[in-house]
Design a protein around this motif. Sequence first.
Motif, short mmCIF file in Angstrom:
data_model
loop_
_atom_site.label_atom_id
_atom_site.label_comp_id
_atom_site.label_asym_id
_atom_site.label_seq_id
_atom_site.Cartn_x
_atom_site.Cartn_y
_atom_site.Cartn_z
N MET A 33 62.35 -8.37 70.44
CA MET A 33 63.14 -8.98 69.38
C MET A 33 64.42 -8.22 69.08
O MET A 33 65.41 -8.79 68.68
N ASP A 34 64.42 -6.95 69.25
CA ASP A 34 65.55 -6.18 68.76
C ASP A 34 65.72 -4.97 69.66
O ASP A 34 65.46 -3.85 69.30
N ARG B 291 57.83 -11.13 72.50
CA ARG B 291 57.19 -12.28 71.84
C ARG B 291 55.71 -12.36 72.21
O ARG B 291 54.87 -12.65 71.39
N ILE C 290 56.99 -3.37 62.62
CA ILE C 290 58.20 -4.18 62.66
C ILE C 290 57.89 -5.53 62.04
O ILE C 290 56.79 -6.04 62.17
N ALA D 237 67.84 -2.92 70.96
CA ALA D 237 68.62 -1.69 70.92
C ALA D 237 68.04 -0.60 70.02
O ALA D 237 68.19 0.57 70.31
N HIS D 238 67.39 -0.97 68.94
CA HIS D 238 67.22 0.00 67.87
C HIS D 238 66.02 0.93 67.98
O HIS D 238 66.14 2.12 67.81
N SER D 239 64.85 0.39 68.24
CA SER D 239 63.70 1.28 68.28
C SER D 239 62.82 0.91 69.47
O SER D 239 62.96 -0.15 70.06
N HIS D 240 61.95 1.81 69.83
CA HIS D 240 61.01 1.52 70.91
C HIS D 240 60.09 0.39 70.50
O HIS D 240 59.75 -0.48 71.30
N THR D 241 59.67 0.40 69.23
CA THR D 241 58.77 -0.66 68.75
C THR D 241 59.43 -2.02 68.96
O THR D 241 58.82 -2.95 69.48
N GLY D 242 60.71 -2.11 68.57
CA GLY D 242 61.43 -3.37 68.72
C GLY D 242 61.56 -3.77 70.17
O GLY D 242 61.40 -4.94 70.53
N ALA D 243 61.84 -2.79 71.02
CA ALA D 243 62.05 -3.09 72.43
C ALA D 243 60.75 -3.51 73.10
O ALA D 243 60.74 -4.35 73.99
N LEU D 244 59.63 -2.95 72.66
CA LEU D 244 58.35 -3.21 73.32
C LEU D 244 57.60 -4.39 72.72
O LEU D 244 56.74 -4.97 73.36
N ALA D 245 57.93 -4.72 71.47
CA ALA D 245 57.21 -5.81 70.81
C ALA D 245 57.81 -7.14 71.26
O ALA D 245 58.50 -7.81 70.52
N GLU E 149 59.49 3.59 62.39
CA GLU E 149 58.85 4.11 63.60
C GLU E 149 58.80 5.63 63.58
O GLU E 149 59.76 6.28 63.18
N GLU F 19 53.59 -10.07 73.12
CA GLU F 19 52.77 -9.04 72.47
C GLU F 19 52.43 -9.46 71.04
O GLU F 19 51.32 -9.23 70.56
N VAL F 20 53.41 -10.08 70.38
CA VAL F 20 53.17 -10.50 69.00
C VAL F 20 52.13 -11.63 68.96
O VAL F 20 51.22 -11.63 68.13
N PHE G 161 49.23 -3.53 70.13
CA PHE G 161 49.80 -4.16 68.94
C PHE G 161 48.70 -4.80 68.09
O PHE G 161 47.71 -5.28 68.62
N MET H 221 52.57 -1.16 66.03
CA MET H 221 52.44 -0.71 67.41
C MET H 221 51.93 0.72 67.45
O MET H 221 52.28 1.55 66.63
N GLU I 229 59.15 3.53 76.80
CA GLU I 229 59.61 2.19 77.20
C GLU I 229 59.36 1.95 78.68
O GLU I 229 59.29 0.81 79.12
#
Lengths: 233, 459
Positions: free
Chosen positions: B254-255, B267, A128, B257-265, A212, B269-270, A154, A138, A147
Amino acid sequence: MVKRAIERIVKEALSLGERALVEPEAKEMLKLSSIPVPRFQVVKDVRAAVEAAESIGYPVVLKVVSADIIHKSDIGGVATGIKTREEIEHQWSKMLLRVADENPVAMIEGFMVEEQVPKGVEVIAGAIKDEQFGVVVMFGTGGVAVELMKDVSFRLAPLDRTEALEMIADVKGFPLLTGFRGDNIKDIFAIADVLVKLAEIVEKTDGLKELEINPLMVYDRGIMAVDARAQLG
Amino acid sequence: MGGIRNLESLFNPKTIAVVGASPTAGKISNIILKSLKHSSFSGKVYPINPRYKEVQGLKCFKSIADIGAQVDLAVFAIPAKTVPGALRDSEARLNVAVIVSGGFGETGEAGRALEKELKEIVSRTGVRVVGPNCMGIYYSFSGVDTFFIPEDRMKRPGKGGLSIVSQSGSFAVTAMDELAAEGAGAARIISYGNKADVNETDCLEFLIDDEQTTAVALYIESIEEGRRFVDVASRCAAKKPVMALKVGKSAVGMDAAHSHTGALAGRYEVYKAAFKKAGVIELSGYEDFLSACKALSVLKKTVAGRRVMIITDGGGMGVNIADACASLGLEVEPLPEKAKEQMSLLLPRFCSVSNPMDLTGSATDELFAEALEKTLDTDGYDLAIVAALWGPPALTDELPHLISEKAELADKPVIICSPGGVYTRAKTALFGKYGLPVFPSPESAARAASILCRGRRKA
C-alpha cells in the motif's frame, strides 16, 4: 492519559505539516506505552552531545534526526560503539559532512545520543492502517534484509495475546527465538505484548497511519525498541 | 447497504419476470427463459418485451407494470443503457432485480455513470439489485436458474449443502459444471458481478442461518466493507465451514516508500490476515477451490487437528500420500500401541502395521473397515485418507458402504484416494453414493485433507 499524550505528539506533528514522526518522537510514543527504548537525549551541538554521552554512559550511539531521511544508516547517519569524548567529537563532524553530502536538502533537527544496547535477536514489529480492513499488524525476522527475505506474518487488529504468539510462531525464523543452536530461549511473551500494544496504539490514535519498530532487540528476558518510525496521515 | 433484506426473494420467488425476453435462440434472455421453463421452478414466469405477444409459448408483457401484480424477482437481460430506465419504471412492483447485462462499471466512464444511476435507484427506492455484469442465481432446491449458459454446455449440480458466492460468473458456472460431473451437489450459487448493491458480505450474512447451506465457498476479487466482512464471516464460520479464494494476489503493497511494514503488507497479505481473523479457510487457486467444494459438499465439517491416518492396499501409494501430506503441513503420526497390537492380530504378517498402513493384495472389505475403526477410534488421528486400489480380488462393491459406516461411527472425515483407470473410475460413484469424497491422486487427496484442517484451530 497515555492515549491523550500520544495523540498530542501526532497532533503537533500534523499541525506542523509533518507526514512522519522523527525517531525521538516515535520512541516517545513507545515509552508512553511502556515499550522499553534505549535511554537517549536529543542535542543540537557537539558540547551537548558530549554531556549527554557522559550522563548516559559510554558506549553510545549517535544518530541524525531528520524527517527528510527515511533510512538513516544508508547515508551514514548512524554511528555505533562510541566509547570516548574524542570519538563522539570525531563522529559528529564526520556525520555532518556525510549527511550533507548524501542528502544536502535534508532539514536536520538535531542528533540523538543514545545508550548502546546489547545485541539480541533482531525482529521487526509494525502496525499499519488499511482502508478496508482497519489495522493490520506485522511481525517478522528483522535486519536490513527484511524486504528481501519477506519472513513476515500478518494479523488483523484487535489482537489478543494468543494471536500475537501465533503470528510470532508463523515465521520461518521462529527457531531463532526458541534456542537455535544452543542459544537460550528468547522472551517471546515480551514480543507478543509489543504486537498487542502496537495494534492498539495505531487503532486508537487518529492521524497515525503506521508505527514500526525495526529492529526490536529480543533478549532472554525483555526486549528493546532500538529504532522506530511512524507515518502520519 | 441493504444487508440481507429481501434476499429470500432471490431464491424462493413465486414470480419471475425476464425483462428483454427474446424468441431468438441463443440470446441470453432466451436461454434464461428456457432454463426456468425446464427447471423444477414451480412459480410463475413472465416474459417482458413490448415487441412480442408471446415468447416460448408464454404470454409476453409490455412491461413489469403491465403484469398488474407484484413480482418477486426480475432478470434484466437488456442493453446497459436501457437498464436504469427499466428499473426505475418497475421498482415499485419489484423485490429483487438480477441484472445480467454487462457494459457498466467494468467498461469505462459511460458505464460507470450507468452503474452510479443504479446505485442511486437502489438507495432511493430500496429495491435490491444483484449485478450488473453477473450471472445471478442458481438454487437447486427451488429451480431458480439465471445462469445463461445452456444446460447442454454446462451442467447444474443437484441438491446439496454447498453454497458458492462468486464475483465472477464464469468461475461459478465452471465450478458448478465440474461439481455436477462429479455427482456432487450444491445449494445456492450466487454470481454477484459488479455489486452495485448486493455484495459478498450480504450473501454470506444470508447464508449464516440458511439451513440448506452446510458450507460456503467464496470467490473474491475485492472486498470493500472489510470490517463488516470479517464480522459476518466470523459469525458464519462459527456455524459452518467458510472457504475463500482471493484472486489478484500479486497486487503491490500500500505504501511502498515509507516503512517495511507498508512495503510488505501487500493487498493479499491483508486479505489473508482478514480470513485468518474470521476463521475463513484460505484457498490457493482453482484446483484448491474445486477440491474444497468437492470435499465440503459431502463432508459438512472441518477438523480441529491435522493428524492423518493413511490406509491403503498399495504400499507405494501410501508412502506417496504420506509425502504429499507432509509437504502440506499435515502430520502422519505412527500408530498408537493399542491400535498396533489390535491390527497385528488381524493382519497377515507381511502387512505393514504402521502409518501408512498397507493391507497389501490380501486386503478385504472387512480388513479396510477394521483398520479404519481401530485407528480412528483412538484420539491419535483427526481424519483418514483411504487409498483403496481395486486390484485385490476380495474387494467388492460393499467396500464404500463399510468405510462410510466406520467414518460415521468415529465421527471423523474419511477421504478416498482412488487412482486408476476404467474399472476404478466406474467405482467412483459408489463412494459418492455413501457420502465419501473421492480424489484421483495422492496429491489431490492430501490437498483435500489439508483444506479440512485449515479452519480455525481449537485452542
